[in-house]
Write an enzyme that holds these catalytic residues in place. Structure first.
Site, PDB file in Angstrom:
ATOM      1  N   SER A   1     -42.068   9.646  41.292  1.00 44.73           N
ATOM      2  CA  SER A   1     -43.104   8.648  41.753  1.00 44.73           C
ATOM      3  C   SER A   1     -43.990   9.082  42.980  1.00 44.73           C
ATOM      4  O   SER A   1     -43.268   9.249  43.699  1.00 44.73           O
ATOM      5  CB  SER A   1     -42.798   7.329  41.640  1.00 44.73           C
ATOM      6  OG  SER A   1     -43.750   6.463  42.035  1.00 44.73           O
TER       7      SER A   1
ATOM      8  N   HIS B   1     -45.610  10.716  38.053  1.00 48.05           N
ATOM      9  CA  HIS B   1     -45.795   9.281  37.902  1.00 48.05           C
ATOM     10  C   HIS B   1     -46.613   8.881  39.145  1.00 48.05           C
ATOM     11  O   HIS B   1     -46.441   8.770  40.231  1.00 48.05           O
ATOM     12  CB  HIS B   1     -44.504   8.702  37.844  1.00 48.05           C
ATOM     13  CG  HIS B   1     -44.698   6.930  37.460  1.00 48.05           C
ATOM     14  ND1 HIS B   1     -44.765   6.524  36.144  1.00 48.05           N
ATOM     15  CD2 HIS B   1     -44.812   6.046  38.194  1.00 48.05           C
ATOM     16  CE1 HIS B   1     -44.825   5.364  36.185  1.00 48.05           C
ATOM     17  NE2 HIS B   1     -44.782   4.921  37.286  1.00 48.05           N
TER      18      HIS B   1
ATOM     19  N   ASP C   1     -48.742   5.381  40.702  1.00 47.42           N
ATOM     20  CA  ASP C   1     -48.715   3.981  40.684  1.00 47.42           C
ATOM     21  C   ASP C   1     -49.935   3.500  41.269  1.00 47.42           C
ATOM     22  O   ASP C   1     -50.368   3.695  42.229  1.00 47.42           O
ATOM     23  CB  ASP C   1     -47.801   3.334  41.451  1.00 47.42           C
ATOM     24  CG  ASP C   1     -46.221   3.515  40.746  1.00 47.42           C
ATOM     25  OD1 ASP C   1     -46.399   3.206  39.471  1.00 47.42           O
ATOM     26  OD2 ASP C   1     -45.440   4.163  41.274  1.00 47.42           O
TER      27      ASP C   1
ATOM     28  N   MET D   1     -52.068   0.011  42.398  1.00 47.39           N
ATOM     29  CA  MET D   1     -51.669  -1.354  42.528  1.00 47.39           C
ATOM     30  C   MET D   1     -52.982  -1.776  42.980  1.00 47.39           C
ATOM     31  O   MET D   1     -53.566  -1.403  43.929  1.00 47.39           O
ATOM     32  CB  MET D   1     -50.639  -1.629  43.601  1.00 47.39           C
ATOM     33  CG  MET D   1     -48.966  -0.826  42.844  1.00 47.39           C
ATOM     34  SD  MET D   1     -47.974  -0.920  44.300  1.00 47.39           S
ATOM     35  CE  MET D   1     -46.749  -0.064  43.250  1.00 47.39           C
TER      36      MET D   1
ATOM     37  N   HIS E   1     -49.778   4.657  35.750  1.00 43.54           N
ATOM     38  CA  HIS E   1     -49.371   3.311  35.703  1.00 43.54           C
ATOM     39  C   HIS E   1     -50.089   2.261  36.327  1.00 43.54           C
ATOM     40  O   HIS E   1     -50.080   2.084  37.569  1.00 43.54           O
ATOM     41  CB  HIS E   1     -47.742   3.442  36.021  1.00 43.54           C
ATOM     42  CG  HIS E   1     -47.252   1.827  36.217  1.00 43.54           C
ATOM     43  ND1 HIS E   1     -45.907   1.643  36.918  1.00 43.54           N
ATOM     44  CD2 HIS E   1     -47.477   0.830  35.406  1.00 43.54           C
ATOM     45  CE1 HIS E   1     -45.456   0.439  36.611  1.00 43.54           C
ATOM     46  NE2 HIS E   1     -46.476   0.022  35.980  1.00 43.54           N
TER      47      HIS E   1
ATOM     48  N   MET F   1     -51.123  -1.050  37.662  1.00 43.70           N
ATOM     49  CA  MET F   1     -50.637  -2.538  38.022  1.00 43.70           C
ATOM     50  C   MET F   1     -51.757  -3.171  38.662  1.00 43.70           C
ATOM     51  O   MET F   1     -51.738  -3.531  39.901  1.00 43.70           O
ATOM     52  CB  MET F   1     -49.507  -2.405  38.985  1.00 43.70           C
ATOM     53  CG  MET F   1     -47.988  -1.967  38.392  1.00 43.70           C
ATOM     54  SD  MET F   1     -47.017  -1.491  39.679  1.00 43.70           S
ATOM     55  CE  MET F   1     -47.553   0.382  39.476  1.00 43.70           C
TER      56      MET F   1
ATOM     57  N   MET G   1     -40.219  -1.753  33.152  1.00 43.67           N
ATOM     58  CA  MET G   1     -40.003  -1.965  34.561  1.00 43.67           C
ATOM     59  C   MET G   1     -38.620  -2.640  34.626  1.00 43.67           C
ATOM     60  O   MET G   1     -38.185  -3.450  34.210  1.00 43.67           O
ATOM     61  CB  MET G   1     -40.854  -3.078  34.960  1.00 43.67           C
ATOM     62  CG  MET G   1     -42.392  -2.712  35.207  1.00 43.67           C
ATOM     63  SD  MET G   1     -42.748  -1.204  35.887  1.00 43.67           S
ATOM     64  CE  MET G   1     -41.848  -1.380  37.420  1.00 43.67           C
TER      65      MET G   1
ATOM     66  N   ASP H   1     -38.852   2.544  34.765  1.00 40.41           N
ATOM     67  CA  ASP H   1     -39.502   2.569  35.826  1.00 40.41           C
ATOM     68  C   ASP H   1     -38.881   1.786  36.910  1.00 40.41           C
ATOM     69  O   ASP H   1     -38.964   0.471  36.835  1.00 40.41           O
ATOM     70  CB  ASP H   1     -40.915   2.159  35.632  1.00 40.41           C
ATOM     71  CG  ASP H   1     -41.749   2.547  37.139  1.00 40.41           C
ATOM     72  OD1 ASP H   1     -41.210   2.942  38.219  1.00 40.41           O
ATOM     73  OD2 ASP H   1     -42.977   2.287  36.953  1.00 40.41           O
TER      74      ASP H   1
HETATM   75  C1  DX5 Z   1     -42.959   0.072  41.416  1.00 34.99           C
HETATM   76  C2  DX5 Z   1     -43.612   1.178  40.720  1.00 34.99           C
HETATM   77  C3  DX5 Z   1     -42.539   2.556  40.604  1.00 34.99           C
HETATM   78  C4  DX5 Z   1     -41.862   3.003  41.816  1.00 34.99           C
HETATM   79  C5  DX5 Z   1     -40.630   3.298  41.576  1.00 34.99           C
HETATM   80  O1  DX5 Z   1     -43.825  -0.891  41.198  1.00 34.99           O
HETATM   81  O2  DX5 Z   1     -44.085   0.989  39.423  1.00 34.99           O
HETATM   82  O3  DX5 Z   1     -43.147   3.574  39.756  1.00 34.99           O
HETATM   83  O4  DX5 Z   1     -42.580   3.980  42.494  1.00 34.99           O
HETATM   84  O5  DX5 Z   1     -39.906   3.374  42.975  1.00 34.99           O
HETATM   85  P1  DX5 Z   1     -38.330   3.908  42.965  1.00 34.99           P
HETATM   86  O6  DX5 Z   1     -37.929   4.811  41.866  1.00 34.99           O
HETATM   87  O7  DX5 Z   1     -37.903   3.923  44.292  1.00 34.99           O
HETATM   88  O8  DX5 Z   1     -37.690   2.420  42.486  1.00 34.99           O
HETATM   89 ZN    ZN Z   2     -44.666   2.873  38.220  1.00 32.46          ZN
END
Ligand code: DX5
Ligand code: ZN
Length: 218
Positions: A8, A33, A35, A37, A66, A68, A137, A175
């Protein structure tokens, strides 16, 4: 087939992003990956299109994006243009999930659906045959480095059964909170993809940590 490893980027050093991308390029990782947000769907803001385009310029592996964000359907083409190869939208943020999945595929990406810890696996039943990935998740989304939720194992087994019954090709991606201790049990429960942020980037030797994760056996 061995598990797919998706480090990630959220846990990378953003001041040395190119260096960290090259590290992933030169490791046994399979995907990036990424993310996104929006500060509305989750209580955190990460990054958007310019950063994803910059990652794409250097990444030699697929971008697993991903989302969010609320109303993800508004930006599907823009994520494709920025370089996403796989695009996951949250079921909790999608009023017209079926339409969003079709649009993601129409513009040429693989379609994923992400589900929060409180969302039952059964809510995927009407789309499971249409999707390429379920981003399950195993923490509440918004932050890296959180504690893994143990209930996830039972959800993975239930989802695996649903996938087999419906002849779906969907992969199960875990994840949040994946580490070297729970990796084997996750694989055994039916996981196909590990996202790993903190475990990779806070380790002394990220390339070696990725190698060890990739070598996970049940
Ligand atoms: C959380 C993200 C994850 C995050 C995972 O909202 O969707 O992808 O980066 O991080 P770790 O592996 O540190 O839990
Ligand atoms: Zn993620």
């Amino acid at each position: 087939m061995s598990v797919i490893i998706a480090p990630s980027v959220l846990s990378a050093d953003f001041a040395n992003l190119q260096r960290d991308i090259e590290m992933i390029n030169n490791s046994e990782a399979d995907w990036f990956h990424v993310d996104v947000m929006d500060g509305v769907f989750v209580p955190n803001i990460s990054f958007g299109f310019p950063v994803i385009s910059a990652i794409k310029r250097h990444a030699k592996k697929p971008l697993d994006v991903h989302l969010m964000i609320v109303q993800p359907e508004r930006y599907i083409q823009q994520f494709k243009d920025a370089g996403a190869d796989i695009l996951s939208v949250h079921i909790e943020a999608s009023t017209h999930l079926h339409r969003s999945i079709q649009q993601i595929k129409q513009v040429g990406m693989q379609a994923g659906v992400a589900i929060n810890p409180h969302t039952p696996v059964s809510s995927l039943s009407e789309v499971i045959a249409d999707i390429d990935l379920i981003c399950m998740m195993s923490v509440n989304p918004g932050f890296g480095g959180q504690k893994f939720i143990e209930r996830t194992y039972a959800k993975i087994s239930e989802l695996k059964e649903m996938i087999l019954k419906s002849n779906s090709k969907a992969k199960i991606e875990i994840d949040g909170g994946v580490d070297l201790k729970n990796a084997s049990a996750l694989l055994k429960a039916g996981a196909d993809v590990f996202v790993a942020g903190n475990t990779v980037f806070s380790s002394k030797d990220p390339v070696e940590t990725i190698r060890v994760l990739k070598a996970t056996t049940v």
